[in-house]
Design an enzyme around this catalytic site. Structure first.
Site, PDB file in Angstrom:
ATOM      1  N   CYS A  35       4.043  14.586   2.028  1.00 24.00           N
ATOM      2  CA  CYS A  35       3.558  13.842   0.948  1.00 24.00           C
ATOM      3  C   CYS A  35       1.934  14.035   0.836  1.00 24.00           C
ATOM      4  CB  CYS A  35       4.162  12.406   1.040  1.00 24.00           C
ATOM      5  SG  CYS A  35       3.214  11.281  -0.033  1.00 24.00           S
ATOM      6  N   CYS A  38       0.261  10.540   0.718  1.00 19.98           N
ATOM      7  CA  CYS A  38       0.114   9.842   1.882  1.00 19.98           C
ATOM      8  C   CYS A  38      -1.088  10.511   2.460  1.00 19.98           C
ATOM      9  CB  CYS A  38       1.625  10.105   2.644  1.00 19.98           C
ATOM     10  SG  CYS A  38       2.949   9.752   1.754  1.00 19.98           S
TER      11      CYS A  38
END
Length: 284
Positions: A35, A38
């Site tokens: 991600c 993230c």
């Protein structure tokens, strides 16, 4: 090493997050290695965890490795940050945020000195030390005069100590436009108390009823006195008698007061449920 930031998972979640959040807020960062947002958000969270030096904890959960936790807390996309306070989820946000936005989110969660005093006072009330709890709440108000949660806790405590007049003065310091549902209920309780002060004392009313059990005016007055003192069960029993025996104004007054008591006694769910049914049966 950042001692305020750590990885956690399914088995340790109870200890690392729910139990730990009883002391300080815990932010849970649901992330995954693939991600990209993230990878932008997590370093910001870690930096702030270092900066705040234990005023909050950061628990990181790899969603790929712990799908049970993601399902349990309704994580539908990552990054997803959930904040826990007192063992319960208190707030959350999804997606990457700039540092300023994350900082603002954290600031809302951190307990102020006044809030810490309030929580200590709550524990003292549970332990039965009302005087020390009151001292803590008054100290909290000196630090944070606009903290209405502290003020309402103090009103509750003063009512428990039968300090109705002082409770009324403390509650009056909250502007009407800033009252919430809890403040409105306390205001209603104090309004009933003020009204009851115009009535004879409970002992005098009980003596009149002993001499004349069918005196519904006295029975209604006794119920009003009992409500003002927070003695909801005998008050409801008396009011129900009035509803059953009268077909005029006294019945209407007793019914309205029963409905008010249902709101005031919402913490006594079984009592309220029982008398709602009894009132319905008496009316219909």
């Amino acid at each position: 090493m950042n001692t305020h930031s750590f990885d956690t998972g399914t088995e340790a979640f109870e200890r690392d997050v729910l139990q730990a959040s009883q002391k300080v807020p815990v932010l849970v960062d649901f992330w995954a290695p693939w991600c990209a947002p993230c990878r932008a958000l997590t370093p910001i969270l870690e930096k702030l965890a270092r900066e705040y030096e234990g005023k909050f904890l950061l628990a990181k959960v790899n969603s790929d490795e712990h799908p049970q936790l993601s399902a349990r807390f309704g994580v539908r996309g990552i990054p997803n940050v959930k904040a826990f306070v007192d063992g319960k989820q208190a707030d959350e946000f999804s997606g990457a945020r700039p540092e300023g936005g994350v900082r603002a989110f954290i600031t809302r969660l951190i307990r102020t000195p006044g809030e810490k005093l309030r929580l200590t006072a709550r524990a003292l009330v549970t332990a039965g030390d009302f005087d020390e709890a009151e001292r803590h709440l008054r100290s909290a108000l000196e630090l944070e005069p606009a903290n209405h949660t502290v003020r309402l806790d103090l009103v509750d405590l003063l009512l428990a100590k039968n300090g109705h007049a002082e409770a009324d003065a403390v509650l009056a310091q909250i502007p009407e436009r800033e009252r919430d549902e809890r403040a409105d209920k306390l205001h209603s309780a104090l309004a009933l108390w003020k009204k009851s002060q115009q009535l004879p004392a409970i002992q005098e009313l009980e003596a009149k009823l002993a001499a004349n059990p069918d005196d519904l005016h006295t029975l209604l007055a006794l119920a009003q006195r009992l409500v003002a003192e927070g003695r909801f069960e005998p008050a409801l029993a008396a009011l129900l008698q009035v509803v059953r025996k009268d077909r005029g104004e006294l019945r209407t007054s007793a019914r309205k007061l029963m409905v008010e008591v249902f709101s005031l006694a919402e913490g006594q769910a079984d009592l309220v449920s029982e008398y709602r049914k009894l009132l319905s049966g008496a009316l219909y």
